[in-house]
Write an enzyme that holds these catalytic residues in place. Structure first.
Site, PDB file in Angstrom:
ATOM      1  N   HIS A  72       0.824  -1.218   0.000  1.00  0.00           N
ATOM      2  CA  HIS A  72       0.000   0.000   0.000  1.00  0.00           C
ATOM      3  C   HIS A  72       0.852   1.260   0.000  1.00  0.00           C
ATOM      4  O   HIS A  72       0.426   2.297  -0.499  1.00  0.00           O
ATOM      5  CB  HIS A  72      -0.967  -0.024   1.184  1.00  0.00           C
ATOM      6  CG  HIS A  72      -2.155  -0.895   0.926  1.00  0.00           C
ATOM      7  ND1 HIS A  72      -3.433  -0.439   0.837  1.00  0.00           N
ATOM      8  CD2 HIS A  72      -2.223  -2.237   0.689  1.00  0.00           C
ATOM      9  CE1 HIS A  72      -4.262  -1.440   0.571  1.00  0.00           C
ATOM     10  NE2 HIS A  72      -3.546  -2.547   0.491  1.00  0.00           N
ATOM     11  N   ASP A  73       2.049   1.196   0.566  1.00  0.00           N
ATOM     12  CA  ASP A  73       2.921   2.369   0.472  1.00  0.00           C
ATOM     13  C   ASP A  73       3.470   2.501  -0.951  1.00  0.00           C
ATOM     14  O   ASP A  73       3.365   3.549  -1.579  1.00  0.00           O
ATOM     15  CB  ASP A  73       4.072   2.298   1.492  1.00  0.00           C
ATOM     16  CG  ASP A  73       4.844   3.611   1.532  1.00  0.00           C
ATOM     17  OD1 ASP A  73       4.234   4.671   1.243  1.00  0.00           O
ATOM     18  OD2 ASP A  73       6.050   3.607   1.834  1.00  0.00           O
ATOM     19  N   VAL A  76       1.286   3.727  -4.085  1.00  0.00           N
ATOM     20  CA  VAL A  76       0.748   5.087  -4.125  1.00  0.00           C
ATOM     21  C   VAL A  76       1.904   6.074  -3.960  1.00  0.00           C
ATOM     22  O   VAL A  76       2.540   6.105  -2.902  1.00  0.00           O
ATOM     23  CB  VAL A  76      -0.296   5.304  -2.998  1.00  0.00           C
ATOM     24  CG1 VAL A  76      -0.953   6.671  -3.157  1.00  0.00           C
ATOM     25  CG2 VAL A  76      -1.351   4.206  -3.018  1.00  0.00           C
ATOM     26  N   SER A  82       4.396   7.725   2.313  1.00  0.00           N
ATOM     27  CA  SER A  82       3.254   8.660   2.293  1.00  0.00           C
ATOM     28  C   SER A  82       2.021   8.059   2.979  1.00  0.00           C
ATOM     29  O   SER A  82       1.209   8.796   3.536  1.00  0.00           O
ATOM     30  CB  SER A  82       2.916   9.091   0.861  1.00  0.00           C
ATOM     31  OG  SER A  82       2.687   7.959   0.052  1.00  0.00           O
ATOM     32  N   HIS A 196      -0.680 -13.396  -0.297  1.00  0.00           N
ATOM     33  CA  HIS A 196      -1.924 -13.792   0.360  1.00  0.00           C
ATOM     34  C   HIS A 196      -1.856 -15.207   0.935  1.00  0.00           C
ATOM     35  O   HIS A 196      -2.842 -15.705   1.459  1.00  0.00           O
ATOM     36  CB  HIS A 196      -3.105 -13.642  -0.625  1.00  0.00           C
ATOM     37  CG  HIS A 196      -3.363 -12.212  -1.002  1.00  0.00           C
ATOM     38  ND1 HIS A 196      -3.959 -11.823  -2.176  1.00  0.00           N
ATOM     39  CD2 HIS A 196      -3.076 -11.049  -0.352  1.00  0.00           C
ATOM     40  CE1 HIS A 196      -4.035 -10.495  -2.226  1.00  0.00           C
ATOM     41  NE2 HIS A 196      -3.500 -10.005  -1.138  1.00  0.00           N
ATOM     42  N   ASP A 250      -5.799 -17.797   2.260  1.00  0.00           N
ATOM     43  CA  ASP A 250      -5.253 -19.041   1.714  1.00  0.00           C
ATOM     44  C   ASP A 250      -5.949 -20.208   2.416  1.00  0.00           C
ATOM     45  O   ASP A 250      -5.516 -20.666   3.482  1.00  0.00           O
ATOM     46  CB  ASP A 250      -3.734 -19.068   1.968  1.00  0.00           C
ATOM     47  CG  ASP A 250      -3.056 -20.245   1.297  1.00  0.00           C
ATOM     48  OD1 ASP A 250      -3.718 -20.953   0.502  1.00  0.00           O
ATOM     49  OD2 ASP A 250      -1.860 -20.450   1.566  1.00  0.00           O
TER      50      ASP A 250
HETATM   51  C1  HEM Z   1      -3.073  -7.519  -6.750  1.00  0.00           C
HETATM   52  C2  HEM Z   1      -3.768  -6.648  -6.065  1.00  0.00           C
HETATM   53  C3  HEM Z   1      -4.161  -6.852  -4.644  1.00  0.00           C
HETATM   54  C4  HEM Z   1      -5.412  -6.727  -4.127  1.00  0.00           C
HETATM   55  C5  HEM Z   1      -6.660  -6.325  -4.892  1.00  0.00           C
HETATM   56  C6  HEM Z   1      -5.324  -7.039  -2.719  1.00  0.00           C
HETATM   57  C7  HEM Z   1      -6.404  -7.017  -1.847  1.00  0.00           C
HETATM   58  C8  HEM Z   1      -6.345  -7.407  -0.532  1.00  0.00           C
HETATM   59  C9  HEM Z   1      -7.462  -7.412   0.369  1.00  0.00           C
HETATM   60  C10 HEM Z   1      -8.867  -6.984   0.034  1.00  0.00           C
HETATM   61  C11 HEM Z   1      -7.038  -7.874   1.564  1.00  0.00           C
HETATM   62  C12 HEM Z   1      -7.854  -8.015   2.860  1.00  0.00           C
HETATM   63  C13 HEM Z   1      -7.619  -6.769   3.701  1.00  0.00           C
HETATM   64  C14 HEM Z   1      -8.318  -6.802   5.036  1.00  0.00           C
HETATM   65  O1  HEM Z   1      -9.475  -7.223   5.113  1.00  0.00           O
HETATM   66  O2  HEM Z   1      -7.698  -6.394   6.043  1.00  0.00           O
HETATM   67  C15 HEM Z   1      -5.645  -8.145   1.425  1.00  0.00           C
HETATM   68  C16 HEM Z   1      -4.859  -8.635   2.414  1.00  0.00           C
HETATM   69  C17 HEM Z   1      -3.515  -8.821   2.306  1.00  0.00           C
HETATM   70  N1  HEM Z   1      -2.736  -8.452   1.231  1.00  0.00           N
HETATM   71 FE1  HEM Z   1      -3.389  -7.975  -0.605  1.00  0.00          FE
HETATM   72  N2  HEM Z   1      -4.042  -7.356  -2.405  1.00  0.00           N
HETATM   73  C18 HEM Z   1      -3.288  -7.244  -3.544  1.00  0.00           C
HETATM   74  C19 HEM Z   1      -1.933  -7.405  -3.634  1.00  0.00           C
HETATM   75  C20 HEM Z   1      -1.110  -7.589  -2.557  1.00  0.00           C
HETATM   76  C21 HEM Z   1       0.321  -7.492  -2.589  1.00  0.00           C
HETATM   77  C22 HEM Z   1       1.134  -7.074  -3.828  1.00  0.00           C
HETATM   78  C23 HEM Z   1       0.766  -7.778  -1.344  1.00  0.00           C
HETATM   79  C24 HEM Z   1       2.185  -7.806  -0.822  1.00  0.00           C
HETATM   80  C25 HEM Z   1       3.195  -8.265  -1.508  1.00  0.00           C
HETATM   81  C26 HEM Z   1      -0.385  -8.096  -0.541  1.00  0.00           C
HETATM   82  C27 HEM Z   1      -0.341  -8.518   0.758  1.00  0.00           C
HETATM   83  C28 HEM Z   1      -1.453  -8.766   1.532  1.00  0.00           C
HETATM   84  C29 HEM Z   1      -1.397  -9.396   2.836  1.00  0.00           C
HETATM   85  C30 HEM Z   1      -0.168  -9.968   3.505  1.00  0.00           C
HETATM   86  C31 HEM Z   1      -2.702  -9.410   3.320  1.00  0.00           C
HETATM   87  C32 HEM Z   1      -3.204  -9.919   4.672  1.00  0.00           C
HETATM   88  C33 HEM Z   1      -3.344  -8.727   5.609  1.00  0.00           C
HETATM   89  C34 HEM Z   1      -3.813  -9.079   7.004  1.00  0.00           C
HETATM   90  O3  HEM Z   1      -3.985 -10.248   7.336  1.00  0.00           O
HETATM   91  O4  HEM Z   1      -3.991  -8.131   7.811  1.00  0.00           O
HETATM   92  N3  HEM Z   1      -1.498  -7.935  -1.295  1.00  0.00           N
HETATM   93  N4  HEM Z   1      -5.246  -7.862   0.138  1.00  0.00           N
END
Ligand code: HEM
Length: 335
Positions: A72-73, A76, A82, A196, A250
């Site tokens: 997210h950093d 953007v 930021s 994920h 997962d």
């Molecule tokens: C491809 C586009 C991506 C989308 C649309 C996306 C979307 C999301 C969403 C909706 C969540 C759940 C957030 C929540 O309910 O707290 C999530 C969680 C997460 N995302 Fe993504 N994500 C993307 C790419 C990435 C990337 C590139 C990374 C890091 C390399 C990442 C790492 C994570 C991690 C580790 C979580 C779990 C967070 C938690 O358990 O608090 N995501 N993501």
């Protein structure tokens, strides 16, 4: 004879210089450099690691949150810290809905406070985000890897800048385009989405997928690509209107850093729409398949190394270096 000697020693010197240069180039990414703080703040990396370790010990769910924070950093305005800025009027970047559920900012603030006591004004918040994500990967059982540092903090935070973040509702073309706009390939899209493998999502992000997707024949309902058994399972976890219950991204392998997320994506068990979309275009299907076959662990590309390399590439997006930007004293405020 003397001439031949001196020309061969010139060649040897040139070769030595060339190999030194290639070594340096290998270690540096643009103006970033592995071990950037080794002289100016030798405890920088170990301090961040110990803060992340402690945070993870009292709340293991903070580790995936810190990994997500880097995404997210970096997506953007680049990896410039930021996202950490808190505005008074709900108009900071972090107030954008696209950052819904973002956590771990307090861990970054905590590491920064310790580093300011050790070496005031030296270690940027942007670098702390990158180091913390790197450590979070290792502490959840993922690869340990070097990350180049030397970023400075940006001086801008705008609510609307986060509009361009990838979204769970984006189709594969939009996802690829958003990654390409940040210099990342379709392969990076798959590798980084595989983050994920750890962490959870709030039902908020799958409500529409389960109940409100426009259907080809008209009307709205569940995303027709979800296998019926899995749909029933997801609906039993996320009732209509439930925005807050959390479920693993997962299925069956939550909290373990492995390639099971890619097998789930291949087999139709992706939880969020953007993960499911990765199996909708040849360019990404091939990448998913290359890491999720039966023998991939032995003969396929090496997921752990490739994931680490993709994290480093993502960490190089739009970095602020040299005399630009600033090193914030407090991560949530401009100096
Ligand atoms: C491809 C586009 C991506 C989308 C649309 C996306 C979307 C999301 C969403 C909706 C969540 C759940 C957030 C929540 O309910 O707290 C999530 C969680 C997460 N995302 Fe993504 N994500 C993307 C790419 C990435 C990337 C590139 C990374 C890091 C390399 C990442 C790492 C994570 C991690 C580790 C979580 C779990 C967070 C938690 O358990 O608090 N995501 N993501």
């Amino acid at each position: 004879m003397a001439r031949r000697c001196s020309s061969s020693s010139n060649v040897a010197a040139a070769l030595a210089l060339a190999s030194l240069l290639s070594l340096l180039l290998g270690l540096s990414h643009g103006q970033l450099q592995v071990g950037f703080y080794s002289r100016s703040c030798p405890g920088a990396e170990s301090t961040v690691a110990s803060v992340v370790r402690q945070a993870g010990a009292s709340d293991p769910t903070i580790l995936p949150a810190l990994l997500r924070l880097q995404f997210h950093d970096c997506f953007v305005r680049g990896c410039d810290g930021s996202v950490l800025i808190k505005g008074g009027n709900n108009n900071a970047e972090v107030d954008n809905n696209k950052h819904q559920g973002l956590r771990g900012l307090d861990v970054i603030d905590g590491a920064k406070a310790q580093l300011e006591a050790q070496c005031p004004g030296v270690v940027s918040c942007a670098d702390i985000v990158i180091l913390a994500a790197r450590d979070a990967v290792a502490f959840t059982g993922g690869p340990s890897f070097d990350v180049p540092t030397g970023r400075r903090d940006g001086k801008v935070s705008n609510l609307r800048d986060a509009d361009t973040l990838p979204d769970v509702k984006d189709g594969i073309d939009a996802l690829r385009a958003k990654f390409a706009a940040n210099g990342l390939s379709s392969r990076d899209l798959v590798l980084l989405s595989a983050a994920h493998t750890v962490g959870t999502t709030a039902c908020f992000f799958i409500q529409d997928r389960l109940y409100n997707t426009p259907l080809p024949g008209g009307g709205r309902g569940a995303d027709p690509t979800i296998p019926p058994g899995f749909l029933a399972e997801l609906r039993s976890r996320c009732a209509p209107g439930d925005l807050n219950t959390r479920l693993p991204l997962d299925r069956g392998s939550a909290g373990v850093f492995d390639t099971s997320i890619l097998r789930n994506i291949r087999d139709g068990f992706a939880v969020i729409g953007s993960d499911a979309a990765l199996y909708n275009a040849t360019a990404t299907v091939d990448v998913v398949d290359s890491y999720s076959g039966l023998l991939s662990n032995f003969f396929g590309p090496y997921f752990r190394q490739d994931f680490a390399d993709a994290m480093v590439r993502m960490g190089s997006i739009g970095v602020v270096t040299g005399a630009k930007g600033e090193v914030r004293k407090v991560c949530s405020k401009f100096n």
